[in-house]
Design a protein around this motif. Sequence first.
Motif, mmCIF file in Angstrom:
data_model
loop_
_atom_site.group_PDB
_atom_site.id
_atom_site.type_symbol
_atom_site.label_atom_id
_atom_site.label_comp_id
_atom_site.label_asym_id
_atom_site.label_seq_id
_atom_site.Cartn_x
_atom_site.Cartn_y
_atom_site.Cartn_z
ATOM 1 N N GLY A 4 0.782 -1.228 0.000
ATOM 2 C CA GLY A 4 0.000 0.000 0.000
ATOM 3 C C GLY A 4 0.812 1.275 0.000
ATOM 4 N N ALA A 5 2.145 1.189 0.056
ATOM 5 C CA ALA A 5 3.015 2.359 -0.001
ATOM 6 C C ALA A 5 3.910 2.255 -1.227
ATOM 7 N N LEU A 6 4.080 3.367 -1.949
ATOM 8 C CA LEU A 6 4.950 3.368 -3.117
ATOM 9 C C LEU A 6 6.398 3.545 -2.686
ATOM 10 N N PHE A 7 7.239 2.582 -3.060
ATOM 11 C CA PHE A 7 8.670 2.661 -2.822
ATOM 12 C C PHE A 7 9.336 3.074 -4.137
ATOM 13 N N VAL A 8 10.337 3.955 -4.066
ATOM 14 C CA VAL A 8 11.087 4.323 -5.264
ATOM 15 C C VAL A 8 12.360 3.484 -5.334
ATOM 16 N N TYR A 9 12.769 3.179 -6.567
ATOM 17 C CA TYR A 9 13.982 2.389 -6.754
ATOM 18 C C TYR A 9 14.547 2.648 -8.135
ATOM 19 N N ARG A 10 15.788 2.285 -8.319
ATOM 20 C CA ARG A 10 16.450 2.322 -9.622
ATOM 21 C C ARG A 10 17.163 0.992 -9.809
ATOM 22 N N GLU A 11 17.237 0.538 -11.043
ATOM 23 C CA GLU A 11 17.977 -0.692 -11.339
ATOM 24 C C GLU A 11 18.696 -0.551 -12.660
ATOM 25 N N PHE A 55 17.157 1.107 -3.611
ATOM 26 C CA PHE A 55 15.835 1.638 -3.310
ATOM 27 C C PHE A 55 15.853 2.473 -2.043
ATOM 28 N N ASP A 56 14.814 3.312 -1.915
ATOM 29 C CA ASP A 56 14.559 4.028 -0.674
ATOM 30 C C ASP A 56 13.594 3.185 0.145
ATOM 31 N N ASN A 57 14.011 2.760 1.331
ATOM 32 C CA ASN A 57 13.127 1.988 2.189
ATOM 33 C C ASN A 57 11.980 2.880 2.686
ATOM 34 N N ARG A 58 11.052 2.297 3.374
ATOM 35 C CA ARG A 58 9.839 3.008 3.784
ATOM 36 C C ARG A 58 10.143 4.358 4.441
ATOM 37 N N GLY A 59 9.527 5.429 3.924
ATOM 38 C CA GLY A 59 9.663 6.754 4.512
ATOM 39 C C GLY A 59 10.950 7.478 4.179
ATOM 40 N N VAL A 60 11.837 6.849 3.422
ATOM 41 C CA VAL A 60 13.122 7.448 3.059
ATOM 42 C C VAL A 60 13.003 8.106 1.684
ATOM 43 N N GLY A 115 5.256 6.593 3.321
ATOM 44 C CA GLY A 115 5.195 6.016 4.656
ATOM 45 C C GLY A 115 6.134 6.704 5.622
ATOM 46 N N SER A 116 6.219 6.161 6.812
ATOM 47 C CA SER A 116 7.085 6.696 7.862
ATOM 48 C C SER A 116 8.183 5.686 8.178
ATOM 49 N N VAL A 117 9.374 6.185 8.417
ATOM 50 C CA VAL A 117 10.496 5.316 8.765
ATOM 51 C C VAL A 117 10.247 4.695 10.140
ATOM 52 N N PRO A 118 10.337 3.362 10.252
ATOM 53 C CA PRO A 118 10.175 2.721 11.568
ATOM 54 C C PRO A 118 11.365 3.007 12.465
ATOM 55 N N ARG A 119 11.182 2.799 13.754
ATOM 56 C CA ARG A 119 12.218 3.114 14.738
ATOM 57 C C ARG A 119 12.973 1.870 15.206
ATOM 58 N N SER A 120 12.987 0.831 14.378
ATOM 59 C CA SER A 120 13.758 -0.371 14.703
ATOM 60 C C SER A 120 14.333 -0.966 13.426
ATOM 61 N N ILE A 121 15.505 -1.572 13.548
ATOM 62 C CA ILE A 121 16.102 -2.189 12.369
ATOM 63 C C ILE A 121 15.358 -3.466 11.980
#
Length: 315
Positions: A54-61, A100-105, A110-116
């Motif tokens: 449900g969240a769009l992630f951006v990436y390049r390949e 890629f940019d992970n969630r919120g990056v 979305g929002s970046v989570p606070r745990s690895i």
Amino acid sequence: MSTTNTGTATAKAPFAGLEATASGRANTAKAASQRQPRTVKWANAPTRTIDVGGALFVYRELGPDTGVPVVFLHHLMAVLDDWDPRVIDGIAAQRRVIAFDNRGVGASEGSVPRSIEAMGQDAIAFIRALGHKQVDLLGFSLGGAVAQMVALQAPELVRRIVLAGTGPRGGGGVDKINKIAALAYLKAAFTLSDPRNFLFFPRTPEGKRAAKDYFSRLKERRTNRDKGISMQARFAQLAAIKAAGQSEPDDLSQITQPVLIANGDNDLMVASSLSADMARRLPNATLTLYPDSGHGGVFQYHHIFVPAVLNFLAD
């Protein structure tokens, strides 16, 4: 574990324009990659999006369409445009590279989570959304911590791992990242420069040259650049790193895949001794420390690091 010290080496010196959109189905992403010209470099690789839960992630390949792809996982406060083109292009000359940019990056939703752990879960979801059954991982700094989470949480998804400028969870010292980053940002403010000058490279003549070359390379992409890191992402990533440093150590014996570990011999952000400790605890690891370098040693020594990675992934 085997260890290499390259002591004789010398160092050489708002978001706009998504070019393509993927739906999240594997065949769509594959078709998009196959349309990509062979001459594509990191400086002009198209930025794509894919729906991940449900969240769009951006990436390049970029790179060859065949073989196991290499997924790049980035450092604290970094977006796509912070990858060193010499590392990306060098590895993409022989391997399919996905960054890629992970969630919120950056431009990812979305929002970046606070745990690895949660960051690792998001990375797994991204890889599976692209339809890949197995990948190699290249994680730098925070990305190296996330790569370990991917390997621990979804071992069947990972073939080989490259860990650069990173250490194990619960290693100690990593939880002091807030103070280290704050001091670097203070120095950067006084000198009107990027804090990575102080965090990534030694303040020696050679280190300063390496930093200048690195920042010059980061400017090679001139159009369709990524969205900058948000304040929410900054604080969440710092919280995740601090929590990881204060956590109980992971049982790294569970990561049985071959692992290549690389770092500078004097890393201020993640002590080089932590990279060595991680190498001892992983059952199938090789460690390389680059001389007279710090957290950004793999960028300072990209001309050595890239062939080493290609050789490691080709086995």
